[in-house]
Design a protein around this motif. Structure first.
Motif, PDB file in Angstrom:
ATOM      1  N   LEU A 139     -10.304  83.579   9.167  1.00 54.79           N
ATOM      2  CA  LEU A 139      -9.567  84.380  10.137  1.00 54.79           C
ATOM      3  C   LEU A 139      -9.116  83.543  11.325  1.00 54.79           C
ATOM      4  O   LEU A 139      -8.050  83.798  11.901  1.00 54.79           O
ATOM      5  CB  LEU A 139     -10.434  85.544  10.624  1.00 54.79           C
ATOM      6  N   ARG A 140      -9.900  82.550  11.703  1.00 57.14           N
ATOM      7  CA  ARG A 140      -9.525  81.717  12.835  1.00 57.14           C
ATOM      8  C   ARG A 140      -8.539  80.616  12.440  1.00 57.14           C
ATOM      9  O   ARG A 140      -7.783  80.131  13.279  1.00 57.14           O
ATOM     10  CB  ARG A 140     -10.777  81.104  13.464  1.00 57.14           C
ATOM     11  N   PHE A 203     -14.238  75.639  14.475  1.00 56.30           N
ATOM     12  CA  PHE A 203     -13.576  76.670  15.271  1.00 56.30           C
ATOM     13  C   PHE A 203     -14.614  77.221  16.251  1.00 56.30           C
ATOM     14  O   PHE A 203     -15.357  78.137  15.918  1.00 56.30           O
ATOM     15  CB  PHE A 203     -13.028  77.781  14.382  1.00 56.30           C
ATOM     16  N   PRO A 204     -14.692  76.642  17.444  1.00 55.45           N
ATOM     17  CA  PRO A 204     -15.733  77.064  18.386  1.00 55.45           C
ATOM     18  C   PRO A 204     -15.581  78.530  18.762  1.00 55.45           C
ATOM     19  O   PRO A 204     -14.469  79.016  18.973  1.00 55.45           O
ATOM     20  CB  PRO A 204     -15.490  76.163  19.603  1.00 55.45           C
ATOM     21  N   GLY A 205     -16.682  79.216  18.840  1.00 51.35           N
ATOM     22  CA  GLY A 205     -16.672  80.605  19.279  1.00 51.35           C
ATOM     23  C   GLY A 205     -16.910  80.693  20.770  1.00 51.35           C
ATOM     24  O   GLY A 205     -16.912  79.681  21.483  1.00 51.35           O
ATOM     25  N   PRO A 399      -9.704  90.677  18.400  1.00 46.21           N
ATOM     26  CA  PRO A 399      -9.482  89.413  19.110  1.00 46.21           C
ATOM     27  C   PRO A 399     -10.159  88.253  18.389  1.00 46.21           C
ATOM     28  O   PRO A 399     -11.240  88.420  17.814  1.00 46.21           O
ATOM     29  CB  PRO A 399     -10.116  89.655  20.487  1.00 46.21           C
ATOM     30  N   PRO A 400      -9.567  87.060  18.399  1.00 44.39           N
ATOM     31  CA  PRO A 400     -10.157  85.917  17.698  1.00 44.39           C
ATOM     32  C   PRO A 400     -11.599  85.641  18.098  1.00 44.39           C
ATOM     33  O   PRO A 400     -12.420  85.265  17.262  1.00 44.39           O
ATOM     34  CB  PRO A 400      -9.239  84.752  18.088  1.00 44.39           C
ATOM     35  N   GLY A 474       1.668  87.380  17.250  1.00 43.77           N
ATOM     36  CA  GLY A 474       2.627  86.293  17.190  1.00 43.77           C
ATOM     37  C   GLY A 474       2.363  85.372  16.016  1.00 43.77           C
ATOM     38  O   GLY A 474       1.404  85.534  15.266  1.00 43.77           O
ATOM     39  N   PRO A 475       3.176  84.330  15.857  1.00 44.38           N
ATOM     40  CA  PRO A 475       3.069  83.456  14.683  1.00 44.38           C
ATOM     41  C   PRO A 475       2.039  82.356  14.804  1.00 44.38           C
ATOM     42  O   PRO A 475       1.805  81.636  13.866  1.00 44.38           O
ATOM     43  CB  PRO A 475       4.480  82.853  14.580  1.00 44.38           C
ATOM     44  N   HIS A 476       1.413  82.182  16.009  1.00 45.76           N
ATOM     45  CA  HIS A 476       0.525  81.033  16.195  1.00 45.76           C
ATOM     46  C   HIS A 476      -0.902  81.480  16.498  1.00 45.76           C
ATOM     47  O   HIS A 476      -1.115  82.549  17.052  1.00 45.76           O
ATOM     48  CB  HIS A 476       1.033  80.141  17.334  1.00 45.76           C
ATOM     49  N   PRO A 477      -1.878  80.630  16.198  1.00 47.92           N
ATOM     50  CA  PRO A 477      -3.268  80.964  16.516  1.00 47.92           C
ATOM     51  C   PRO A 477      -3.466  81.098  18.016  1.00 47.92           C
ATOM     52  O   PRO A 477      -2.738  80.528  18.813  1.00 47.92           O
ATOM     53  CB  PRO A 477      -4.068  79.773  15.958  1.00 47.92           C
ATOM     54  N   ALA A 478      -4.466  81.850  18.404  1.00 47.91           N
ATOM     55  CA  ALA A 478      -4.756  82.034  19.816  1.00 47.91           C
ATOM     56  C   ALA A 478      -5.175  80.706  20.439  1.00 47.91           C
ATOM     57  O   ALA A 478      -5.928  79.935  19.847  1.00 47.91           O
ATOM     58  CB  ALA A 478      -5.876  83.065  19.994  1.00 47.91           C
TER      59      ALA A 478
END
Length: 491
Positions: A139-140, A203-205, A399-400, A474-478
């Motif tokens: 997901l990230r 992918f740091p949380g 939310p990511p 949107g098209p890009h990762p947060a």
């Protein structure tokens, strides 16, 4: 031109070796790891008679082999989100993969039931961490707009593994020994580990400053007790002490978990993620569907063997078209998602699955031999339509930074629902044992009713909320969820 590094900032990780797309790395490791974990839940069932003969254990004593795995799986699902946020998804995923692979090798060396059960517990710990953290990384890694396309690949384990397990397990036991149902994990696990060490990003949380020990005990212990009771219920009876005590205790522990986690400053599972309406409603759709699907995979091979007279290999082969149906749906959903809408796809998938299961309830010994094959294909196609649409819609508005909590909650629900439906199917078979055909018919009609409920619940899912979520994402990762590729040689 590279951006100038701010003064005092930590240096970037060393650029050793050739970099691979973060999406490809996450997809490859997640598919391999999830494939092993899911296959392991079905492949061992076929080998249990051979294990019992070799270890001189009767059938009733062998239940600990699966119960130990399921209980450990349940205990460590809740902690996966905390570990991913605290130590990073990369370290958590690689540690879980290493533990699962090593435990698989140990299982193959077991010379007693106690040793095999202990090694299966270790497998369960690794498996309990693998699925939630793998889904979190997926997901990230993939922006919202690309997740449907990614599902063509990440659905592979869910589609193929449950159906492949019995076929592969039967073949390995017949042509070699039961040890190979565990050894088959080693090459997959080792290759996935090497690939992950070289290429898997982190992918740091948001961080997890304090371990929620009461939440872990309540959620993990409650879920483990409930799963143990559900696993033992078909053999021991729902009213027996060994079933009733852990069932009631587990339900009470899970009930206490809710207010505790809602008040905790750093909860093990942030239940507030269920306040997202789209996530909550899609989970309510996935819950009965997943339960019915696992129940069907449990009942169907037994029905073909005891009801229709098929042998073990042919019953496994007749189950496999389900995987082809799910793979077909994973290709179809991305093409229909925007024009048809996820709600209609979910409704159609639930109604289709209900129809197929109701049709299976009419099978008799005079049913033509070819009929089970297209029936399982249509079941896989229908369930796949619902799964792919609902899983994508579920996380669109999450939310990511909260994906770890959402995937942990989803994994707990799935595990409990699947165990409940398998237990229900086993109970029906035991209660109506004098008439096996009647038991199977009652089971399939019950599963059909669950799919029909899922189809009706899908009517409450809003296509507009899904579209709005796409636009907002949107098209890009947060930007707060960067992907950092770890250096070659260690997590």
């Amino acid at each position: 031109m590279n951006a100038e590094r701010p003064p005092g900032a930590a240096p970037p990780p060393p650029r050793t070796g050739r970099r691979i797309s973060a999406k490809a790395a996450v997809g490859g490791v997640f598919v391999a790891a999830n494939f092993m974990a899911i296959t392991d839940t079905t492949i061992v069932n076929v080998a249990l008679p051979a294990i019992g003969r070799d270890l001189a254990v009767d059938a009733s004593g062998l239940s600990s082999v699966n119960v130990g795995y399921l209980v450990a799986l349940a205990v460590f699902i809740p902690v996966s989100g905390w570990l991913g946020n605290r130590f990073g998804t990369r370290r958590t995923a690689l540690a879980a993969l290493l533990l699962f692979t090593v435990a698989s090798g140990l299982c193959a060396t077991a010379g007693s039931l106690a040793a095999l059960t202990g090694y299966r517990v270790l497998q369960g710990v690794g498996g309990g961490l693998l699925a939630p953290v793998g889904m979190t990384m997926t997901l990230r890694a993939f922006p919202v707009a690309e997740r449907l396309r990614a599902q063509r690949y990440v659905m592979l384990p869910t589609a193929v593994a449950p159906a492949l397990g019995p076929v592969l397990g039967g073949w390995l036991v017949d042509t070699a020994t039961w040890h190979w149902v565990f050894l088959v994990n080693l090459p997959v696990g080792v290759l996935a580990l090497l690939f992950g060490l070289c290429c898997l990003p982190d992918f740091p949380g948001p961080g997890a400053p304090r371990f929620d020990l009461p939440g872990f005990v309540l959620a993990g212990g409650g879920l483990a007790a409930v799963l143990y009771a559900l696993t033992a219920a078909p053999d021991r009876g729902w009213g027996s002490g060994p079933v009733l005590v852990p069932l009631v205790g587990g339900v009470l522990a899970l009930a206490v978990t809710v207010p505790w986690e809602l008040r905790a400053r750093h909860p093990m599972i942030d239940l507030r993620v269920a306040g997202d309406q789209l996530f909550r409603r899609t989970q309510l759709v996935l819950l009965p569907t997943g339960a019915a699907f696992m129940g069907a995979l449990y009942l169907y091979p037994q029905f073909l063997q005891t009801g229709l007279g098929h042998d073990a290999l042919h019953s496994g082969l007749a189950t496999f078209p389900e995987a082809l149906g799910m793979l077909t749906s994973s290709q179809v959903v991305p093409r229909l998602h925007d024009t048809v809408g996820p709600r209609r796809l979910m409704v159609a998938g639930g109604a289709g699955a209900a129809s197929v299961m109701a049709f299976m309830a009419t099978f008799t010994q005079t049913t033509p031999a070819f009929v089970p094959y297209p029936s399982m294909y249509l079941l896989g196609l229908s369930v796949g339509l619902l799964f792919a649409s609902a899983q994508n819609a579920a996380f669109v508005t999450v939310p990511p930074a909260r994906t770890a909590d959402a995937t942990t909650l989803l994994s707990m629900q799935r595990q409990t629902a699947a165990a409940f439906c398998v237990a229900l199917a086993g109970t029906l078979s035991a209660a109506l044992g004098a008439d096996g055909t009647l038991a199977f018919r009652a089971g399939f009609l019950t599963l059909a009713a669950l799919c029909l409920v899922a189809s009706l619940l899908a009517l409450r899912v809003s296509d507009r909320r899904v579209r709005d979520g796409y636009r907002a994402a949107g098209p890009h990762p947060a930007p707060e969820e960067p992907a950092r590729l770890g250096p070659v040689g260690g997590p």
